[in-house]
Design a protein around this motif. Structure first.
Motif, short mmCIF file in Angstrom:
data_model
loop_
_atom_site.label_atom_id
_atom_site.label_comp_id
_atom_site.label_asym_id
_atom_site.label_seq_id
_atom_site.Cartn_x
_atom_site.Cartn_y
_atom_site.Cartn_z
N GLN A 97 -108.55 43.39 21.36
CA GLN A 97 -108.16 42.33 22.28
C GLN A 97 -109.35 41.40 22.50
O GLN A 97 -110.49 41.86 22.62
CB GLN A 97 -107.69 42.90 23.63
N VAL A 98 -109.08 40.12 22.57
CA VAL A 98 -110.14 39.13 22.76
C VAL A 98 -110.58 39.14 24.22
O VAL A 98 -109.76 39.15 25.14
CB VAL A 98 -109.66 37.72 22.37
N ASP A 99 -111.89 39.15 24.42
CA ASP A 99 -112.47 39.07 25.76
C ASP A 99 -112.79 37.60 26.05
O ASP A 99 -113.64 37.01 25.38
CB ASP A 99 -113.75 39.92 25.82
N TYR A 100 -112.08 37.03 27.01
CA TYR A 100 -112.24 35.60 27.29
C TYR A 100 -113.30 35.30 28.36
O TYR A 100 -113.47 34.14 28.74
CB TYR A 100 -110.89 35.02 27.72
N ALA A 101 -113.99 36.32 28.82
CA ALA A 101 -115.02 36.09 29.83
C ALA A 101 -116.28 35.50 29.20
O ALA A 101 -116.66 35.87 28.09
CB ALA A 101 -115.36 37.39 30.54
N ASN A 102 -116.90 34.59 29.90
CA ASN A 102 -118.19 34.02 29.51
C ASN A 102 -118.18 33.41 28.11
O ASN A 102 -119.02 33.72 27.26
CB ASN A 102 -119.29 35.09 29.61
N GLU A 106 -109.39 34.94 17.94
CA GLU A 106 -108.01 35.41 18.13
C GLU A 106 -107.36 35.75 16.79
O GLU A 106 -106.64 36.76 16.66
CB GLU A 106 -107.19 34.34 18.85
N GLY A 107 -107.61 34.91 15.78
CA GLY A 107 -107.05 35.17 14.46
C GLY A 107 -107.58 36.45 13.85
O GLY A 107 -106.84 37.23 13.24
N HIS A 108 -108.87 36.67 14.01
CA HIS A 108 -109.50 37.88 13.49
C HIS A 108 -108.96 39.12 14.22
O HIS A 108 -108.63 40.13 13.59
CB HIS A 108 -111.01 37.78 13.66
N ALA A 109 -108.88 39.01 15.54
CA ALA A 109 -108.38 40.14 16.34
C ALA A 109 -106.93 40.48 15.97
O ALA A 109 -106.55 41.65 15.87
CB ALA A 109 -108.48 39.81 17.83
N PHE A 110 -106.12 39.46 15.78
CA PHE A 110 -104.72 39.67 15.38
C PHE A 110 -104.65 40.44 14.06
O PHE A 110 -103.91 41.42 13.93
CB PHE A 110 -104.00 38.32 15.25
N ALA A 111 -105.41 39.98 13.05
CA ALA A 111 -105.36 40.61 11.74
C ALA A 111 -105.86 42.05 11.79
O ALA A 111 -105.27 42.94 11.15
CB ALA A 111 -106.19 39.79 10.74
N ASP A 112 -106.93 42.30 12.53
CA ASP A 112 -107.43 43.67 12.67
C ASP A 112 -106.42 44.57 13.37
O ASP A 112 -106.24 45.74 13.01
CB ASP A 112 -108.74 43.68 13.45
N ALA A 128 -95.80 31.11 24.48
CA ALA A 128 -96.08 32.18 25.44
C ALA A 128 -96.50 33.44 24.69
O ALA A 128 -95.79 33.90 23.80
CB ALA A 128 -94.84 32.46 26.28
N VAL A 129 -97.67 33.97 25.03
CA VAL A 129 -98.19 35.16 24.37
C VAL A 129 -98.78 36.12 25.40
O VAL A 129 -99.13 35.72 26.52
CB VAL A 129 -99.29 34.81 23.33
N ASP A 130 -98.93 37.38 24.98
CA ASP A 130 -99.57 38.37 25.85
C ASP A 130 -101.04 38.52 25.43
O ASP A 130 -101.57 37.72 24.65
CB ASP A 130 -98.83 39.71 25.81
N GLY A 131 -101.68 39.55 25.95
CA GLY A 131 -103.09 39.76 25.65
C GLY A 131 -103.39 40.09 24.21
O GLY A 131 -104.55 40.04 23.78
N TRP A 132 -102.35 40.43 23.44
CA TRP A 132 -102.51 40.72 22.01
C TRP A 132 -102.09 39.54 21.15
O TRP A 132 -101.95 39.66 19.94
CB TRP A 132 -101.69 41.95 21.63
N SER A 133 -101.84 38.40 21.79
CA SER A 133 -101.35 37.19 21.11
C SER A 133 -99.94 37.35 20.59
O SER A 133 -99.49 36.59 19.72
CB SER A 133 -102.29 36.78 19.96
N ALA A 159 -107.22 34.38 10.18
CA ALA A 159 -106.21 35.44 10.23
C ALA A 159 -105.71 35.77 8.82
O ALA A 159 -105.57 36.95 8.46
CB ALA A 159 -105.05 35.01 11.11
N ALA A 160 -105.45 34.73 8.02
CA ALA A 160 -104.95 34.95 6.66
C ALA A 160 -105.97 35.70 5.82
O ALA A 160 -105.62 36.65 5.08
CB ALA A 160 -104.61 33.61 6.02
N ARG A 161 -107.21 35.29 5.89
CA ARG A 161 -108.26 35.93 5.08
C ARG A 161 -108.47 37.39 5.46
O ARG A 161 -108.58 38.26 4.58
CB ARG A 161 -109.57 35.17 5.23
N ILE A 162 -108.53 37.66 6.77
CA ILE A 162 -108.77 39.04 7.22
C ILE A 162 -107.58 39.93 6.90
O ILE A 162 -107.74 41.07 6.45
CB ILE A 162 -109.10 39.07 8.72
N ALA A 163 -106.38 39.41 7.13
CA ALA A 163 -105.17 40.20 6.83
C ALA A 163 -105.09 40.52 5.34
O ALA A 163 -104.76 41.65 4.95
CB ALA A 163 -103.93 39.44 7.28
#
Length: 461
Positions: free
Chosen positions: A334-339, A319-325, A288-293, A20-24
C-alpha cells in the motif's frame, strides 16, 4: 484457449501506467498498454519535463544580469523562441521513444490506440479490435480545466498549448495561483514577457505554508511580475493579434496571450466506465478507489491523476508499482501518502515536505517554529535583492520535525534529501547534531537554534 487475451490491460501510457505495465510484465504477466496520444503522458510530453526545460532556459537572463557583479562583461544577448521550442521537441521525442522501448523490453505490448470499456473485462480499441483482460488498470491522467464558460473562452490557452507557441508573446495574462500558473509566469517573465497573474483567492499558492505564500509573492513582484488577487477573468475580447482581458474588478488588460491554469480535472470522459460498472468519486470527480487503488469493480484499478488523490507524477509511479507488486508479484503493497515532498519551479523555487505551520498547530498541542530569511551569498555580489526563506515546523512535545519549507535556489534538490529525514521522523536534535556544510544556504537548516515562534494550545476547560 486462455480465458482472457491478456492478464493486464493498462489504459494510458503515462508515467504511472508505464511503471505498472513494466513491473507486471516483469512478474510474468501478459500485459498490453494502450495510449491514444504519445507515450510518456502529461509529465513527459506536456508537463513536468518540458516545463523544467523551459524553466532552466528562462534562468539564463538573470544569470547574465548577475554576472556583472562577478566581473563579467557580456555583449549583446539574443534569444530565439523557436530554437527553444525545437530543441525541447527533440528531447521530448527522445524520451517518448525511450518510454516505448523500455515498455517493450519488459515484454509488454504497446498499442497506439484509444481504449474504451465494452464490459467489465472487455475493451474496444479505436482500430476496431476488442481485447479481454483479467485485470484492467485505468491510468488516463488529467486534463486542463478552464472552469465555468466565459465570453471569449475560445481565445484562452492552457499549459498544453504554451509548449508549442510559434513566438514569444510580449505581454501575457495568466489566471491561476498554483503550480502551473506561477511556473509559467516565471518562464514567460524570464524570457522577457511582461506578465500579469490573476488569482481569485487572497494570495497565491493556496494550501502551502503562509510564510511561503507571502515570500514567493514578494519575490515574484520584485522580478516585475504583476499579481492581482481577489479577482477573476470575466471576458476575453480579441482585436487582431491582441486580446483584452476584462476582470471582475472592472479593469482590463491588453496582451498577446491569455492563459488559464486554474486546475486540472480527471480524464474520465468517454471511457465507457458505466459499461464496466466503475464508480466515480462524487467528492472529486475522479475514479473512486480504495487504499489498494481498487475501484468499485474488484479486478479494475485506478492510479495517478485520474483518481484525483495526489496529482504528482512520482505518486502515480509509486501507485503503479504498488499495484503491480500487489496483484502480480504476490507482495501486497500500500502506498504511504504521508510526507510527500513537492516543489514549485517558479522563480524563486519552492520545496516543501510535511506539515505547514497551520496544519501542525491544528493537530499538535505544542509547536515550535524555526524560521530564517536572508540574502544568499550570490546576491551579495550580484546586487540582487532576492532573499531565501527556510522554515522548520517542530512538534514541541517530541522534538520531531513535522515540516520543512524552503524558497530559494535549489529548493527542490534540497527538500528531496530532507524528505528522507522527515520520513524517518528525525528530530530537531538530529538536525542540530548534523555539522553544517559551509558556505551553503542549506546550512541554515542545521544551525537554527532558537525558535522564532512557539505555540501552546490551551486545554479546554
Amino acid at each position: 484457449m486462455a480465458e482472457f487475451d491478456v492478464d493486464l490491460f493498462v489504459i494510458g501510457g503515462g508515467s504511472g501506467g508505464v511503471r505498472a505495465a513494466r513491473i507486471a510484465a516483469g512478474h510474468g504477466a501478459k500485459v498490453m498498454i494502450a495510449e491514444e496520444y504519445r507515450m510518456g503522458g502529461t509529465c513527459v510530453i506536456r508537463g513536468c519535463v518540458p516545463k523544467k526545460l523551459f524553466v532552466l532556459g528562462s534562468h539564463v537572463h538573470q544569470e547574465i544580469a548577475d554576472a556583472a557583479g562577478f566581473g563579467w562583461t557580456i555583449g549583446e544577448v539574443k534569444f530565439d523562441w523557436p530554437t527553444l521550442v525545437a530543441n525541447k521537441d527533440k528531447e521530448i521525442a527522445r524520451l517518448e521513444a525511450a518510454y516505448t522501448t523500455n515498455v517493450e523490453k519488459s515484454g509488454a505490448e504497446v498499442v497506439k490506440a484509444r481504449a474504451e470499456f465494452e464490459g467489465p473485462h472487455t475493451l474496444r480499441l479505436s482500430d476496431g479490435k476488442t481485447v479481454t483482460a483479467r485485470h484492467i488498470l485505468i491510468a488516463t491522467g488529467g486534463a486542463p480545466n478552464h472552469g465555468k464558460p466565459i465570453p471569449g473562452i475560445e481565445h484562452v490557452i492552457s499549459s498544453d498549448e504554451a509548449f508549442h507557441l510559434k513566438e514569444l508573446p510580449k505581454r501575457v495574462v495568466i489566471q491561476g495561483g498554483g503550480y502551473i500558473a506561477l511556473e509559467f509566469a516565471g518562464i514567460f517573465s524570464g524570457y522577457g514577457s511582461d506578465v500579469t497573474v490573476i488569482y481569485r483567492g487572497d494570495n497565491i499558492l493556496r494550501g502551502f505554508d503562509e510564510d511561503v505564500r507571502k515570500h514567493v509573492r514578494t519575490e515574484l513582484e520584485k522580478r516585475g511580475i504583476t499579481i492581482i488577487t481577489g479577482c477573476t477573468v470575466e471576458k476575453v475580447d480579441r482585436y487582431g493579434k491582441e486580446f483584452s482581458t476584462h476582470l471582475s474588478n472592472g479593469s482590463s488588460i491588453a496582451s498577446e496571450l491569455v492563459m488559464f491554469a486554474i486546475g486540472r480535472h480527471p480524464n474520465v470522459a468517454n471511457l465507457g466506465l458505466d459499461k464496466a460498472g466503475v464508480a466515480i468519486n462524487p467528492a472529486n470527480g475522479g475514479i473512486a478507489v480504495d487504499g489498494w487503488s481498487k475501484t468499485s469493480v474488484p479486478h479494475i484499478y485506478g492510479i495517478g491523476d485520474v483518481t484525483h488523490r495526489f496529482n504528482l507524477t512520482p505518486v502515480a509511479i509509486r501507485e503503479g508499482h504498488a499495484f503491480a507488486d500487489t496483484v502480480f508479484g504476490k507482495r501486497p503493497v500500500q502506498v504511504d501518502y504521508a510526507n510527500i515532498p513537492t516543489a514549485v519551479f517558479c522563480q524563486p523555487e519552492v520545496g516543501t515536505v510535511g506539515l505547514t505551520e497551520a496544519e501542525a498547530r491544528a493537530n499538535f498541542s505544542h509547536v515550535d517554529i524555526y524560521r530564517t530569511d536572508f540574502r544568499p551569498i550570490k546576491a551579495t555580489m550580484s546586487g540582487s535583492q532576492s532573499r531565501v526563506l527556510m522554515k522548520l515546523v517542530v512538534d514541541g512535545t517530541t522534538d520531531r520535525v513535522l515540516g520543512c519549507h524552503i524558497v530559494g535556489d535549489c529548493a527542490a534538490e534540497t527538500i528531496q534529501a530532507l524528505a528522507i529525514a522527515v520520513k524517518m521522523k528525525a528530530t530537531k536534535a538530529d538536525f542540530d547534531a548534523t555539522i553544517a556544510l559551509h558556505p551553503t544556504a542549506a546550512e541554515e537548516l542545521v544551525t537554527m537554534r532558537t525558535p522564532t515562534a512557539r505555540y501552546v494550545r490551551q486545554a479546554a476547560e
